[in-house]
Structure formats: structure tokens, C-alpha cells
Design a protein around this motif. Structure first.
Motif, PDB file in Angstrom:
ATOM      1  N   UNK A   8       0.833  -1.190   0.139  1.00 18.75           N
ATOM      2  CA  UNK A   8       0.109  -0.106   0.074  1.00 18.75           C
ATOM      3  C   UNK A   8       0.863   1.390  -0.010  1.00 18.75           C
ATOM      4  N   UNK A   9       1.835   1.188   0.772  1.00 18.10           N
ATOM      5  CA  UNK A   9       2.877   2.235   0.820  1.00 18.10           C
ATOM      6  C   UNK A   9       3.376   2.700  -0.411  1.00 18.10           C
ATOM      7  N   UNK A  10       3.972   1.635  -1.190  1.00 19.21           N
ATOM      8  CA  UNK A  10       4.599   1.425  -2.246  1.00 19.21           C
ATOM      9  C   UNK A  10       3.636   2.139  -3.360  1.00 19.21           C
ATOM     10  N   UNK A  11       2.437   1.855  -3.283  1.00 15.29           N
ATOM     11  CA  UNK A  11       1.293   2.377  -4.212  1.00 15.29           C
ATOM     12  C   UNK A  11       1.138   3.962  -3.895  1.00 15.29           C
ATOM     13  N   UNK A  12       1.173   4.249  -2.722  1.00 12.88           N
ATOM     14  CA  UNK A  12       1.323   5.806  -2.203  1.00 12.88           C
ATOM     15  C   UNK A  12       2.280   6.528  -2.694  1.00 12.88           C
ATOM     16  N   UNK A  13       3.453   5.972  -3.360  1.00 12.08           N
ATOM     17  CA  UNK A  13       4.616   6.939  -3.870  1.00 12.08           C
ATOM     18  C   UNK A  13       5.715   6.507  -2.985  1.00 12.08           C
ATOM     19  N   UNK A  14       5.750   5.886  -1.561  1.00  8.98           N
ATOM     20  CA  UNK A  14       6.942   5.848  -0.891  1.00  8.98           C
ATOM     21  C   UNK A  14       8.121   4.955  -1.335  1.00  8.98           C
ATOM     22  N   UNK A  15       9.175   5.374  -1.149  1.00  5.78           N
ATOM     23  CA  UNK A  15      10.399   4.683  -1.680  1.00  5.78           C
ATOM     24  C   UNK A  15      10.695   3.811  -0.620  1.00  5.78           C
ATOM     25  N   UNK A  16      10.758   2.448  -0.766  1.00  9.26           N
ATOM     26  CA  UNK A  16      11.019   1.409   0.087  1.00  9.26           C
ATOM     27  C   UNK A  16      12.201   0.585   0.057  1.00  9.26           C
ATOM     28  N   UNK A  17      12.833   0.428   1.149  1.00  7.62           N
ATOM     29  CA  UNK A  17      14.197  -0.548   1.242  1.00  7.62           C
ATOM     30  C   UNK A  17      13.852  -1.837   2.265  1.00  7.62           C
ATOM     31  N   UNK A  18      14.255  -3.152   1.797  1.00  7.85           N
ATOM     32  CA  UNK A  18      13.802  -4.146   2.597  1.00  7.85           C
ATOM     33  C   UNK A  18      14.992  -4.872   3.167  1.00  7.85           C
ATOM     34  N   UNK A  19      14.848  -5.201   4.576  1.00 13.07           N
ATOM     35  CA  UNK A  19      15.740  -6.035   5.192  1.00 13.07           C
ATOM     36  C   UNK A  19      15.035  -7.246   5.743  1.00 13.07           C
ATOM     37  N   UNK A  20      15.554  -8.622   5.723  1.00 13.16           N
ATOM     38  CA  UNK A  20      14.933  -9.642   6.440  1.00 13.16           C
ATOM     39  C   UNK A  20      15.728 -10.735   6.660  1.00 13.16           C
ATOM     40  N   UNK A  21      15.176 -11.723   7.813  1.00 16.59           N
ATOM     41  CA  UNK A  21      16.226 -12.584   8.397  1.00 16.59           C
ATOM     42  C   UNK A  21      16.304 -13.607   7.314  1.00 16.59           C
ATOM     43  N   UNK A  25      12.769 -13.973   0.963  1.00 16.63           N
ATOM     44  CA  UNK A  25      11.637 -13.392   1.361  1.00 16.63           C
ATOM     45  C   UNK A  25      11.756 -11.605   1.160  1.00 16.63           C
ATOM     46  N   UNK A  26      12.735 -11.302   1.538  1.00 16.82           N
ATOM     47  CA  UNK A  26      13.018  -9.887   1.292  1.00 16.82           C
ATOM     48  C   UNK A  26      13.210  -9.473  -0.051  1.00 16.82           C
ATOM     49  N   UNK A  27      13.809 -10.301  -0.612  1.00 16.79           N
ATOM     50  CA  UNK A  27      13.989  -9.757  -2.369  1.00 16.79           C
ATOM     51  C   UNK A  27      12.671 -10.256  -2.813  1.00 16.79           C
ATOM     52  N   UNK A  28      11.960 -11.167  -2.538  1.00 22.36           N
ATOM     53  CA  UNK A  28      10.411 -11.224  -3.108  1.00 22.36           C
ATOM     54  C   UNK A  28       9.775  -9.906  -2.714  1.00 22.36           C
ATOM     55  N   UNK A  29       9.701  -9.271  -1.708  1.00 17.47           N
ATOM     56  CA  UNK A  29       8.900  -8.158  -1.411  1.00 17.47           C
ATOM     57  C   UNK A  29       9.599  -6.928  -2.206  1.00 17.47           C
ATOM     58  N   UNK A  30      10.914  -6.987  -2.187  1.00 16.21           N
ATOM     59  CA  UNK A  30      11.430  -5.670  -2.958  1.00 16.21           C
ATOM     60  C   UNK A  30      11.136  -5.695  -4.433  1.00 16.21           C
ATOM     61  N   UNK A  36      14.497  -1.953  -3.308  1.00 20.03           N
ATOM     62  CA  UNK A  36      15.911  -2.420  -3.141  1.00 20.03           C
ATOM     63  C   UNK A  36      16.065  -3.313  -1.690  1.00 20.03           C
ATOM     64  N   UNK A  37      16.933  -4.129  -1.618  1.00 22.20           N
ATOM     65  CA  UNK A  37      17.185  -4.898  -0.330  1.00 22.20           C
ATOM     66  C   UNK A  37      18.490  -4.543  -0.045  1.00 22.20           C
ATOM     67  N   UNK A  38      18.852  -4.638   1.435  1.00 20.16           N
ATOM     68  CA  UNK A  38      19.857  -4.232   1.903  1.00 20.16           C
ATOM     69  C   UNK A  38      20.013  -4.942   3.224  1.00 20.16           C
ATOM     70  N   UNK A  46      18.860   4.128   5.348  1.00 22.74           N
ATOM     71  CA  UNK A  46      17.916   4.689   4.194  1.00 22.74           C
ATOM     72  C   UNK A  46      16.551   5.408   4.482  1.00 22.74           C
ATOM     73  N   UNK A  47      16.081   4.876   5.294  1.00 22.61           N
ATOM     74  CA  UNK A  47      14.750   5.247   5.577  1.00 22.61           C
ATOM     75  C   UNK A  47      14.624   6.475   6.419  1.00 22.61           C
ATOM     76  N   UNK A  48      13.294   6.867   6.357  1.00 19.46           N
ATOM     77  CA  UNK A  48      12.955   8.236   7.405  1.00 19.46           C
ATOM     78  C   UNK A  48      12.339   7.524   8.605  1.00 19.46           C
ATOM     79  N   UNK A  49      11.733   6.336   8.437  1.00 19.75           N
ATOM     80  CA  UNK A  49      11.059   5.516   9.431  1.00 19.75           C
ATOM     81  C   UNK A  49      11.031   4.103   9.091  1.00 19.75           C
ATOM     82  N   UNK A  50      11.240   3.174   9.909  1.00 18.97           N
ATOM     83  CA  UNK A  50      11.283   1.852   9.924  1.00 18.97           C
ATOM     84  C   UNK A  50      10.330   0.819  10.328  1.00 18.97           C
ATOM     85  N   UNK A  51       9.520  -0.022   9.564  1.00 13.04           N
ATOM     86  CA  UNK A  51       8.837  -0.866  10.165  1.00 13.04           C
ATOM     87  C   UNK A  51       9.536  -1.842  10.766  1.00 13.04           C
ATOM     88  N   UNK A  52       8.825  -2.506  11.836  1.00  6.77           N
ATOM     89  CA  UNK A  52       9.268  -3.613  12.253  1.00  6.77           C
ATOM     90  C   UNK A  52       8.137  -4.635  12.288  1.00  6.77           C
TER      91      UNK A  52
END
Length: 198
Positions: A8-21, A25-30, A36-38, A46-52
Motif C-alpha cells: 500500500x505504501x509503495x502504491x502511495x509513492x513511498x520509496x522502500x528498502x527491505x531487510x529480512x532474516x 523473502x526480502x528479495x521477493x518483497x523488494x 531495493x534490499x539491503x 536509508x529510511x526516514x522511518x522503519x517498520x518492524x
């Protein structure tokens, strides 16, 4: 939760970066978000705010991996520390997982997005009986709360501030009630309605 909120946030125009254990899964979301993943450290920078968004049994290991990479940074915690045998909180009595995350990371945590099942967040926008979904959130840091308020609004929802981070315990307890109802067969879109109006 990461999948549906990030979509939803990507659809709203937010630029996202994904990390995961789990790198796959992280690459699929990215790929889904054209993002991007990292590493966790790279995402933190990278981010202004991070979702855990982590299943509660994996939270301790995740926080160890995060370390202090999010120190001083805004964090959104959407997690529910609820076991599904008796539907009770697994955190220390009187303490919220959000507070544990803040203590472990040194970040500025805001509790939000923990009271709806993922299918609600897929609605564009979440509207019930002609009214936008109100999303409670709480935290102590003004900047982190303001960023979270904007993320809520970007989903087409009404941000509902409910106070400081100490109130996260109440949101998590409410999450336990909702999860018990969902496991009992309630429809995620009408969980509190006595009659399913679909």
C-alpha cells in the motif's frame, strides 16, 4: 503485515528498502514493490522511518540482529505478542512489546497497525459504512508520531492518537482480544459486528 502495508505504501509513492532474516523473502518483497534490499544497517540508514514486522517468537533474535542500528530513529511496531493457545500476552506483565523494542534498539517507537488483520489493509481505502477506518497509534517522540500519522493517512485511514508509548500495552491487549475472535471464526472485516453484512 510487511507485505500488505509495504504494498500500500509503495502504491502511495513511498520509496522502500527491505531487510529480512530470510533473504529470499526480502528479495521477493523488494521485487513486488520495485524496491531495493539491503542489510539491516543499510535499511536503517536509508529510511526516514522503519517498520518492524516480525512473528513474536522471532522478535528477540531480530532485535539482536538489529542491535543499535536504529538508535535515535523512528520505528513503527505493528506486532502482537500474543500466544494462540489461551490468547494472552507473552510479554512481562505490565510491559508492552513496543517498549521492549524501544529499549533494545534505542529508537523512537510508535505502536500502530496492530488491530486489523492483513485483509483490512488490502482495502483501498479501508472504509466501513461510508466511514474511514480509524487507526490508533501511540508513542513519545513527536517526529516519529508525525511520520506514523502520515503513513496512516496514506492508507486512506484516519489517524487516532491515543497518547504516549505506555498505552501500547493496551493496544497489544486489544490485539489479543481481536486475534482470539479471528481464530474463533469472526470475519476480519466485521470482527466486532454481531451480524456479517456482506
Amino acid at each position: 503485515m510487511a507485505d500488505v502495508l509495504g504494498t500500500r505504501w509503495a502504491g502511495a509513492g513511498h520509496e522502500l528498502m527491505v531487510a529480512g532474516r530470510t533473504p529470499g523473502k526480502a528479495e521477493a518483497l523488494a521485487a513486488k514493490w520495485n524496491a531495493r534490499t539491503g542489510t539491516i544497517g543499510e535499511v536503517a540508514g536509508f529510511g526516514d522511518i522503519t517498520l518492524i514486522a516480525v512473528h513474536y517468537p522471532d522478535m528477540a533474535a531480530t532485535l539482536t540482529q538489529i542491535g543499535d542500528t536504529l538508535r535515535g530513529k523512528p520505528i513503527v511496531d505493528c506486532n502482537n505478542p500474543v500466544e494462540i493457545e489461551n490468547f494472552t500476552l507473552v510479554t512481562e506483565p505490565g510491559r508492552a512489546m513496543a517498549q521492549d523494542i524501544e529499549q533494545a534498539t534505542g529508537g523512537h517507537v510508535v505502536k500502530a497497525f496492530n488491530l486489523c488483520q492483513a485483509s483490512v489493509w488490502q482495502m483501498e481505502p479501508p472504509v466501513f459504512d461510508g466511514r474511514r477506518l480509524a487507526v490508533p497509534y501511540c508513542g513519545d517522540d513527536p517526529q516519529a508520531k508525525d511520520l506514523t500519522r502520515q503513513l496512516i493517512a496514506d492508507l486512506g485511514c484516519d489517524p487516532l492518537p491515543v497518547g504516549g508509548l505506555r498505552h501500547a500495552l493496551h493496544l497489544e491487549a486489544m490485539g489479543a482480544v481481536i486475534i482470539s475472535l479471528l481464530w474463533g471464526g469472526r470475519d476480519p472485516l466485521t470482527v466486532f459486528n454481531l451480524v456479517d453484512r456482506r
